[in-house]
Design a protein around this motif. Structure first.
Motif, PDB file in Angstrom:
ATOM      1  N   ALA A 147     -24.197 -24.445   1.556  1.00  0.00           N
ATOM      2  CA  ALA A 147     -22.774 -24.351   1.854  1.00  0.00           C
ATOM      3  C   ALA A 147     -22.072 -25.592   1.364  1.00  0.00           C
ATOM      4  O   ALA A 147     -21.608 -26.436   2.115  1.00  0.00           O
ATOM      5  CB  ALA A 147     -22.568 -24.164   3.347  1.00  0.00           C
TER       6      ALA A 147
ATOM      7  N   GLY B  27     -22.490 -20.453   4.808  1.00  0.00           N
ATOM      8  CA  GLY B  27     -21.156 -20.060   4.370  1.00  0.00           C
ATOM      9  C   GLY B  27     -20.157 -21.190   4.351  1.00  0.00           C
ATOM     10  O   GLY B  27     -20.500 -22.364   4.209  1.00  0.00           O
ATOM     11  N   TYR B  28     -18.896 -20.840   4.532  1.00  0.00           N
ATOM     12  CA  TYR B  28     -17.775 -21.764   4.418  1.00  0.00           C
ATOM     13  C   TYR B  28     -16.813 -21.553   5.578  1.00  0.00           C
ATOM     14  O   TYR B  28     -16.786 -20.477   6.191  1.00  0.00           O
ATOM     15  CB  TYR B  28     -17.029 -21.517   3.101  1.00  0.00           C
ATOM     16  CG  TYR B  28     -17.871 -21.768   1.873  1.00  0.00           C
ATOM     17  CD1 TYR B  28     -17.891 -23.016   1.262  1.00  0.00           C
ATOM     18  CD2 TYR B  28     -18.662 -20.755   1.324  1.00  0.00           C
ATOM     19  CE1 TYR B  28     -18.668 -23.251   0.144  1.00  0.00           C
ATOM     20  CE2 TYR B  28     -19.439 -20.982   0.193  1.00  0.00           C
ATOM     21  CZ  TYR B  28     -19.443 -22.237  -0.392  1.00  0.00           C
ATOM     22  OH  TYR B  28     -20.212 -22.462  -1.494  1.00  0.00           O
TER      23      TYR B  28
ATOM     24  N   GLU C 294     -11.872 -22.147   0.974  1.00  0.00           N
ATOM     25  CA  GLU C 294     -12.889 -23.178   0.782  1.00  0.00           C
ATOM     26  C   GLU C 294     -14.091 -22.614   0.029  1.00  0.00           C
ATOM     27  O   GLU C 294     -14.767 -23.313  -0.714  1.00  0.00           O
ATOM     28  CB  GLU C 294     -13.319 -23.761   2.133  1.00  0.00           C
ATOM     29  CG  GLU C 294     -12.178 -24.337   2.947  1.00  0.00           C
ATOM     30  CD  GLU C 294     -11.246 -25.228   2.147  1.00  0.00           C
ATOM     31  OE1 GLU C 294     -10.020 -25.085   2.305  1.00  0.00           O
ATOM     32  OE2 GLU C 294     -11.711 -26.056   1.354  1.00  0.00           O
ATOM     33  N   ALA C 295     -14.359 -21.323   0.219  1.00  0.00           N
ATOM     34  CA  ALA C 295     -15.448 -20.690  -0.535  1.00  0.00           C
ATOM     35  C   ALA C 295     -15.100 -20.635  -2.019  1.00  0.00           C
ATOM     36  O   ALA C 295     -15.964 -20.823  -2.882  1.00  0.00           O
ATOM     37  CB  ALA C 295     -15.705 -19.284  -0.003  1.00  0.00           C
TER      38      ALA C 295
ATOM     39  N   GLY D 291     -15.690 -23.957  -3.319  1.00  0.00           N
ATOM     40  CA  GLY D 291     -17.088 -24.361  -3.279  1.00  0.00           C
ATOM     41  C   GLY D 291     -17.305 -25.610  -2.484  1.00  0.00           C
ATOM     42  O   GLY D 291     -18.312 -26.291  -2.639  1.00  0.00           O
TER      43      GLY D 291
ATOM     44  N   CYS E 156     -17.304 -27.466   1.461  1.00  0.00           N
ATOM     45  CA  CYS E 156     -17.429 -27.153   2.876  1.00  0.00           C
ATOM     46  C   CYS E 156     -16.766 -28.260   3.679  1.00  0.00           C
ATOM     47  O   CYS E 156     -17.337 -29.326   3.870  1.00  0.00           O
ATOM     48  CB  CYS E 156     -18.898 -27.018   3.247  1.00  0.00           C
ATOM     49  SG  CYS E 156     -19.187 -26.655   4.970  1.00  0.00           S
TER      50      CYS E 156
ATOM     51  N   CYS F 263     -24.063 -15.489   7.655  1.00  0.00           N
ATOM     52  CA  CYS F 263     -23.071 -15.761   6.611  1.00  0.00           C
ATOM     53  C   CYS F 263     -21.982 -16.644   7.207  1.00  0.00           C
ATOM     54  O   CYS F 263     -22.206 -17.329   8.211  1.00  0.00           O
ATOM     55  CB  CYS F 263     -22.498 -14.457   6.062  1.00  0.00           C
ATOM     56  SG  CYS F 263     -21.673 -13.447   7.302  1.00  0.00           S
ATOM     57  N   SER F 264     -20.808 -16.623   6.634  1.00  0.00           N
ATOM     58  CA  SER F 264     -19.720 -17.473   7.113  1.00  0.00           C
ATOM     59  C   SER F 264     -19.297 -17.137   8.538  1.00  0.00           C
ATOM     60  O   SER F 264     -18.622 -17.943   9.177  1.00  0.00           O
ATOM     61  CB  SER F 264     -18.519 -17.376   6.166  1.00  0.00           C
ATOM     62  OG  SER F 264     -18.826 -17.955   4.913  1.00  0.00           O
TER      63      SER F 264
ATOM     64  N   HIS G 282     -20.704 -19.832  10.397  1.00  0.00           N
ATOM     65  CA  HIS G 282     -20.437 -21.201   9.941  1.00  0.00           C
ATOM     66  C   HIS G 282     -20.158 -22.093  11.144  1.00  0.00           C
ATOM     67  O   HIS G 282     -19.438 -21.726  12.062  1.00  0.00           O
ATOM     68  CB  HIS G 282     -19.245 -21.224   8.985  1.00  0.00           C
ATOM     69  CG  HIS G 282     -18.960 -22.603   8.465  1.00  0.00           C
ATOM     70  ND1 HIS G 282     -19.711 -23.158   7.450  1.00  0.00           N
ATOM     71  CD2 HIS G 282     -18.044 -23.525   8.832  1.00  0.00           C
ATOM     72  CE1 HIS G 282     -19.242 -24.375   7.201  1.00  0.00           C
ATOM     73  NE2 HIS G 282     -18.236 -24.612   8.030  1.00  0.00           N
TER      74      HIS G 282
ATOM     75  N   LEU H  80     -17.536 -16.097  -6.355  1.00  0.00           N
ATOM     76  CA  LEU H  80     -16.683 -16.745  -5.366  1.00  0.00           C
ATOM     77  C   LEU H  80     -15.421 -17.327  -5.988  1.00  0.00           C
ATOM     78  O   LEU H  80     -14.343 -17.270  -5.391  1.00  0.00           O
ATOM     79  CB  LEU H  80     -17.459 -17.853  -4.640  1.00  0.00           C
ATOM     80  CG  LEU H  80     -18.594 -17.416  -3.707  1.00  0.00           C
ATOM     81  CD1 LEU H  80     -19.215 -18.624  -3.028  1.00  0.00           C
ATOM     82  CD2 LEU H  80     -18.098 -16.431  -2.666  1.00  0.00           C
TER      83      LEU H  80
END
Length: 442
Positions: A1, A10-11, A16-17, A20, A22, A101-102, A105, A415
């Motif tokens: 992440a 994730g993010y 933010e994803a 790239g 975090c 996944c996110s 987060h 992404l």
């Protein structure tokens, strides 16, 4: 992440994803106007995991998960570098999802290291270890159909989403006898044991397929394909008239897990893939209606209930040499870029992938279109007699000297929004009917 490996998978936000990166906090406001100048994009994806189907090909071996190298600097770029066969024949792998996944987060105990592969025909759920060696995944666990049947009276699992609770939510198309039933199964995110049904009783939709949830608005919305034992035979237009295919999106209360609304999108619509906007505060999104060729925008009204309106329509084409005199586009997959600027969808029969600017969600604007196979390309069996959109039939799409068999179906956007990956298989019984060459040449 990104730069924050201790944060969990994730993010913290969709934007933010795209970057790239975090960051420690979610941005206080959302700028949905598109990719800003500071959105640079994170590390480029290097691997793809792709379910590959042998069912209905006449070759009696198991489906497999292919690992594809998509690193441009690799000597194996765009090559399958590993195959993981399933232990059974005839599963019909279809969608896939992550164990975490996110949604998780912020929880450093969670890791996105397992890939979930529900089987649309056998009702098995395969759990694949992609963390130990990402380039050579291995089978971690098999959830057998008897467990879905015994604990949830459910079968034909389709869409898998990870939850903030650490659990995994999977939608199902029917009951173990092949009848339609729009129920859900919960898996433990660590042991992958079936915990039972997600829904808490009460009315259940007659059909199921895809879903998306938005906790900030206390809602889950699901879609409808058809009765499993009917659609498994192939597509018969008379089955639509008999009510064997879907026409509703179903609105669920997220906290009470009860069905609130059934929104009718029209006879013969067959709503398949559904997506909320990525802005966590947005109370709207889009659903692709396969047979009617419509994209409907669903939204929360001022009164607090949910509604839908048609915002895009792909006209059918008058044709000769096909199953019917009117050929629908058959919208089979849709997706939205993480900045909520673009909507993409595939017309599996016509053969095109479209890109719409959705800066104004009520008035999408077509900004891109590419034909990747399909049934109306020049030199094929179909002659287009009347077309409200094109002046000529498109040229066949040839890649590295090979004409693409089938049509564009599943979509996945990188992404950063710069690369769109497209696959061709829809469902083997339908592939066999509409694109027999696809079964012969992959």
């Amino acid at each position: 992440a990104g730069k924050c490996g201790a944060c969990g998978p994730g993010y913290p936000s969709p934007l933010e994803a795209m970057k790239g990166e975090c960051w420690d906090s979610i941005p206080k406001s959302w700028n949905g106007t598109g990719v800003r100048g500071d959105v640079r994009g994170g590390p480029r994806e290097q691997l793809l995991y792709l379910p590959c189907i042998y069912r209905n090909t006449g070759i009696g071996i198991p489906d497999f998960l292919a690992t594809v190298d998509v690193d441009p600097s690799s000597p194996h770029y765009c090559q399958v570098i590993h195959r993981l066969p399933m232990p059974n024949v005839g599963d019909e792998l279809h969608h896939s999802g992550w164990n975490a996944c996110s949604s998780c987060h912020g929880d450093p105990t969670k890791t996105r290291n397992r890939l979930l592969l529900p089987s649309l025909v056998s009702s098995r759920i395969y759990v694949v270890d992609v963390g130990t060696d990402p380039r050579a995944p291995r089978l971690h666990k098999v959830v057998e159909p008897e467990e879905l049947s015994r604990k949830g009276n459910a079968a034909f699992p389709h869409t898998s989403h990870c939850l903030g609770s650490g659990e995994i939510l999977i939608s199902c198309l029917g009951d173990p006898a092949g009848n339609g039933k729009g129920s859900f199964i919960l898996l433990d995110g660590e042991t992958f044991e079936v915990k039972g049904n997600w829904e808490k009783g009460g009315k259940i939709p007659a059909l199921g397929y895809d879903f998306w949830y938005q906790p900030r608005h206390n809602v889950l919305i699901s879609t409808e394909w058809g009765i499993p034992k009917i659609l498994a035979r192939g597509f018969d237009p008379s089955d639509v008239e008999k009510g064997h295919y879907g026409r509703h999106i179903n609105v669920w209360d997220w906290s009470s897990r009860s069905l609130l609304q059934e929104i009718d999108l029209g006879s013969g619509s067959i709503p398949l893939e559904i997506r909320f906007l990525h802005d966590p505060g947005a109370a709207q999104g889009f659903v692709g209606c396969a047979l009617s060729g419509e994209i409907q925008r669903f939204y929360k009204s001022q009164e607090g209930n949910w509604a839908a309106e048609k915002v895009i329509e792909v006209p059918s084409k008058k044709v000769q040499g096909w199953l019917l005199p009117d050929m629908p586009g058959l919208i089979t997959d849709i997706l939205i870029s993480l900045d909520d600027r673009f909507l993409y969808f595939s017309n599996w029969i016509h053969g095109d992938v479209r890109q719409y600017d959705i800066s104004d969600p009520r008035n999408p604007r077509l900004v891109g279109q590419v034909f990747l196979g399909g049934s109306i390309s020049k030199g094929g069996a179909v002659t287009v007699l009347e077309d409200r959109e094109l002046r000529d039939q498109p040229e066949p799409c040839v890649v590295q000297g090979k004409k693409i068999p089938g049509g564009p179906q599943m979509l996945q956007l990188s992404l950063d929004g710069r690369r769109l990956y497209v696959t061709t298989s829809l469902f083997s019984a339908w592939d066999r009917q509409f694109y027999p060459e696809l079964l012969r040449s992959g």
